[in-house]
Write a protein that holds these residues in place. Structure first.
Motif, PDB file in Angstrom:
ATOM      1  N   ILE A   1      -2.016   9.872 -22.890  1.00 27.88           N
ATOM      2  CA  ILE A   1      -2.262   8.892 -21.818  1.00 27.88           C
ATOM      3  C   ILE A   1      -1.152   7.953 -21.492  1.00 27.88           C
ATOM      4  O   ILE A   1      -0.806   7.169 -20.626  1.00 27.88           O
ATOM      5  N   LEU A   2      -0.217   7.894 -22.535  1.00 28.84           N
ATOM      6  CA  LEU A   2       0.993   6.762 -22.551  1.00 28.84           C
ATOM      7  C   LEU A   2       1.816   7.009 -21.063  1.00 28.84           C
ATOM      8  O   LEU A   2       2.324   6.026 -20.530  1.00 28.84           O
ATOM      9  N   PRO A   3       2.424   8.297 -20.691  1.00 25.33           N
ATOM     10  CA  PRO A   3       3.044   8.256 -19.408  1.00 25.33           C
ATOM     11  C   PRO A   3       2.237   7.764 -18.318  1.00 25.33           C
ATOM     12  O   PRO A   3       2.933   7.268 -17.378  1.00 25.33           O
ATOM     13  N   LEU A   4       0.999   7.705 -18.235  1.00 24.31           N
ATOM     14  CA  LEU A   4       0.354   7.391 -17.035  1.00 24.31           C
ATOM     15  C   LEU A   4       0.349   5.860 -16.978  1.00 24.31           C
ATOM     16  O   LEU A   4       0.358   5.293 -16.097  1.00 24.31           O
ATOM     17  N   PHE A   5       0.188   5.187 -18.259  1.00 25.52           N
ATOM     18  CA  PHE A   5       0.266   3.630 -18.406  1.00 25.52           C
ATOM     19  C   PHE A   5       1.516   3.279 -17.878  1.00 25.52           C
ATOM     20  O   PHE A   5       1.702   2.245 -17.173  1.00 25.52           O
ATOM     21  N   ILE A   6       2.787   3.897 -18.439  1.00 26.74           N
ATOM     22  CA  ILE A   6       4.139   3.589 -18.035  1.00 26.74           C
ATOM     23  C   ILE A   6       4.353   3.737 -16.419  1.00 26.74           C
ATOM     24  O   ILE A   6       4.937   2.703 -15.988  1.00 26.74           O
ATOM     25  N   ALA A   7       3.754   4.947 -15.850  1.00 28.02           N
ATOM     26  CA  ALA A   7       3.783   4.938 -14.456  1.00 28.02           C
ATOM     27  C   ALA A   7       2.962   3.703 -13.763  1.00 28.02           C
ATOM     28  O   ALA A   7       3.600   3.218 -12.713  1.00 28.02           O
ATOM     29  N   GLY A   8       1.864   3.298 -14.335  1.00 25.70           N
ATOM     30  CA  GLY A   8       1.306   2.160 -13.677  1.00 25.70           C
ATOM     31  C   GLY A   8       2.074   0.937 -13.875  1.00 25.70           C
ATOM     32  O   GLY A   8       2.168   0.174 -12.982  1.00 25.70           O
ATOM     33  N   LEU A   9       2.784   0.817 -14.938  1.00 22.50           N
ATOM     34  CA  LEU A   9       3.448  -0.391 -15.202  1.00 22.50           C
ATOM     35  C   LEU A   9       4.949  -0.215 -14.052  1.00 22.50           C
ATOM     36  O   LEU A   9       5.111  -1.557 -13.589  1.00 22.50           O
TER      37      LEU A   9
ATOM     38  N   THR B   1       0.939  -1.256  -0.071  1.00 25.97           N
ATOM     39  CA  THR B   1       0.086   0.113   0.224  1.00 25.97           C
ATOM     40  C   THR B   1       0.721   1.234  -0.045  1.00 25.97           C
ATOM     41  O   THR B   1       0.676   2.367  -0.771  1.00 25.97           O
ATOM     42  N   LEU B   2       1.947   1.006   0.764  1.00 29.33           N
ATOM     43  CA  LEU B   2       3.014   2.238   0.999  1.00 29.33           C
ATOM     44  C   LEU B   2       3.370   2.563  -0.566  1.00 29.33           C
ATOM     45  O   LEU B   2       3.417   3.836  -0.860  1.00 29.33           O
ATOM     46  N   VAL B   3       3.821   1.742  -1.510  1.00 30.82           N
ATOM     47  CA  VAL B   3       4.344   2.135  -2.869  1.00 30.82           C
ATOM     48  C   VAL B   3       3.172   2.918  -3.494  1.00 30.82           C
ATOM     49  O   VAL B   3       3.616   4.031  -4.156  1.00 30.82           O
ATOM     50  N   LYS B   4       1.975   2.443  -3.461  1.00 29.10           N
ATOM     51  CA  LYS B   4       0.796   3.195  -4.090  1.00 29.10           C
ATOM     52  C   LYS B   4       0.587   4.581  -3.512  1.00 29.10           C
ATOM     53  O   LYS B   4       0.462   5.610  -4.196  1.00 29.10           O
ATOM     54  N   ASP B   5       0.707   4.477  -2.188  1.00 32.68           N
ATOM     55  CA  ASP B   5       0.500   5.783  -1.540  1.00 32.68           C
ATOM     56  C   ASP B   5       1.589   7.129  -1.435  1.00 32.68           C
ATOM     57  O   ASP B   5       1.242   8.308  -1.425  1.00 32.68           O
ATOM     58  N   THR B   6       2.646   6.697  -2.205  1.00 30.95           N
ATOM     59  CA  THR B   6       3.866   7.583  -2.661  1.00 30.95           C
ATOM     60  C   THR B   6       3.157   8.947  -3.328  1.00 30.95           C
ATOM     61  O   THR B   6       3.647   9.711  -3.318  1.00 30.95           O
TER      62      THR B   6
END
Length: 521
Positions: free
Chosen positions: A489-497, A459-464
């Motif tokens: 929207i590609l940068p958001l998908f890369i961040a999600g990856l 959860t901490l990983v995502k909360d950053t």
């Protein structure tokens, strides 16, 4: 006490992270901190090289160059702009900042841009004029001029009536989100500043179009803290000098905003620029730039689309910031949580209740609110002006104090789950209380709490990503800025990856630790 210890420790670590900027206090007369929304092209955004650029930032840089200042470009959470300014974290808000309706809230410069709010629809939409928006879903950016044009105190009766005719008026965080809503059909139209609209339409091609009618018009100015007329006058007079030598028009031409600027109309007739020999020579050089710009085609700067690896490279700095938040939070919150567990299980009722109240507050209020309190609290509660670098410290302190409360309850559950017979057996064998805990209870507690601790770490990983509340640019915030600049929207998908891979590694490591501890069942 815990907060003071954390602040000291992070201070020692922060000096070597490479993330913390120089403090304003180190050189007050040469540092000019400009607060801006980094997802607002062409006024301020992040380019393909990772630099913050834009019309307003170019003007600010020129003002600093002429006054011998160092410019600090500080991206801010737009919803927190007033707290940033009033607490002294920034010197001004300079980012296509609308004056209309806010005249008494700030010390303003004179207007330098005449702006208007326009409506964007899909190319094949049946909306041809404003009256066609009746019964439609419309999106605007939160706390924006477009929102004020429909719902503000100064909104015209026509716009108020038009707003009432909408099926819904939705607020989004940024313009890239607005276009995503429009493109996906979740809204029928979006309303925004004409300068931003032109930039977006140039990038997105023929898929969208702008209505000929405008919703409203307003003026942009530079907002300073109420009463800070001295700094305002220096900046404003420098801009007047830039108008006289042609620099201002050259910058406007470069960004395709020649038709919008209006600063020349506000230069006093008797204004005489106070310049030295070097500045006069620089002004002459700027005149040549202005002349060449007059002969250039007025196209402005176009967004550049980047590929996968180029975006990953741009996100690199944000990834390091995310990793710093993650590891430093664990470094401080785990031992602090264990200490809090001891207080919570103390024989003294007073200490127990202090720990209970603390844990209740930390778990019962949003982490974002806690971050804001840690960062802005010293100023608003005690009128203490903290250095510029405190922004990073506040992020680590806020996260650590929050996660310590969760870890404390996990550790308490693990300790209480160890059978009482273990303590009795240790006592019979002559173990002291400390020996019993360190050699008998603690190893068993660690084994039992690994699954819930793993959950909290993931959860901490995502909360950053919540660090954006303090305008600290971690990876997801950086991804949103790049997405806005590239209208993709590609940068958001890369961040999600990245988050997925990071969490996968964390889960793999924690599972390995669990297996190592599985020496008996």
């Amino acid at each position: 006490m815990a907060m003071l210890v954390l602040l000291l420790a992070v201070s020692l670590l922060g000096s070597g992270t490479g993330i913390v900027c120089n403090t304003k206090a180190e050189n007050d007369d040469k540092t000019f901190i400009v607060g801006f929304d980094a997802s607002f092209p062409p006024y301020g955004y992040q380019d393909d090289s990772g630099e913050y650029v834009g019309f307003d930032l170019d003007l600010a840089q020129e003002v600093c160059d002429r006054n011998g200042w160092t410019l600090v470009k500080q991206p801010i959470d737009w919803d927190s702009k007033d707290m940033e300014l009033n607490s002294g974290s920034i010197d001004c808000i300079w980012n296509g900042f609308t004056m209309n309706g806010r005249e008494s809230d700030y010390t303003w410069s004179v207007p330098y841009v005449d702006n208007s709010q326009v409506v964007i629809v899909k190319a094949d939409s049946d909306i041809q004029k404003l009256s066609d928006m009746s019964g439609k879903v419309v999106a605007v950016q939160a706390d924006s001029s477009a929102l004020a044009a429909f719902t503000g105190e100064d909104a015209t009766k026509e716009n108020q009536a038009l707003c009432k005719s909408f099926a819904d008026l939705q607020q989004v965080g940024d313009y890239n989100s607005a276009f995503m809503n429009l493109e996906s059909g979740m809204v029928d139209a979006i309303c925004m500043d004409i300068g931003v609209a032109k930039y977006q339409l140039e990038s997105r091609g023929a898929a969208f179009r702008m209505l000929e009618e405008s919703v409203s018009s307003e003026q942009y100015g530079i907002g300073f803290k109420r009463g800070n007329e001295e700094l305002r006058d220096v900046v404003q007079n420098t801009l007047f000098a830039m108008v006289q030598d042609g620099t201002f028009d050259a910058v406007a031409k470069e960004w395709g905003l020649t038709d919008c600027v209006c600063l020349a109309d506000h230069v006093p007739d008797d204004f005489v620029a106070q310049t030295g020999d070097k500045k006069e020579q620089k002004a002459e050089g700027k005149k040549e730039t202005a002349v060449s710009a007059e002969n250039a085609e007025n196209t402005g700067k176009s967004p550049v689309k980047s590929g996968f690896f180029s975006i990953v490279k741009q996100l690199g700095e944000g990834m390091l910031a995310t990793l710093a938040i993650f590891f430093l939070t664990l470094l401080f919150s785990l031992p602090l949580g264990l200490l809090l567990t001891f207080v919570r299980m103390s024989r003294f009722r007073v200490l127990q209740w202090i720990a209970r109240i603390y844990i209740s507050i930390m778990r019962g209020t949003p982490l974002m609110l806690q971050l804001l309190v840690v960062f802005f609290g010293p100023y608003y509660l005690f009128h203490v002006n903290l250095p510029y670098s405190y922004r990073f410290y506040a992020v680590i302190i806020g996260f650590s104090l929050n996660y310590a409360a969760y870890f404390a309850e996990i550790f308490r559950g693990g300790i209480q789950s160890v059978p009482v017979g273990q303590r009795e057996a240790a006592s019979v064998l002559g173990y002291s209380r400390v020996q019993t805990f360190t050699k008998i209870i603690f190893p068993q507690m660690v084994k039992r709490v690994m699954p819930p601790v793993t959950n909290e770490v993931i959860t901490l990983v995502k909360d950053t990503s919540l660090a954006f509340a303090l305008a600290y640019t971690e990876m997801f915030t950086l991804a949103k800025q790049i997405a806005a600049a590239q209208t993709s929207i590609l940068p958001l998908f890369i961040a999600g990856l990245f988050y997925y891979i990071f969490n996968f590694v964390v889960a793999f490591v924690m599972e390995g630790i669990e297996k190592k501890l599985d020496y008996y069942r």
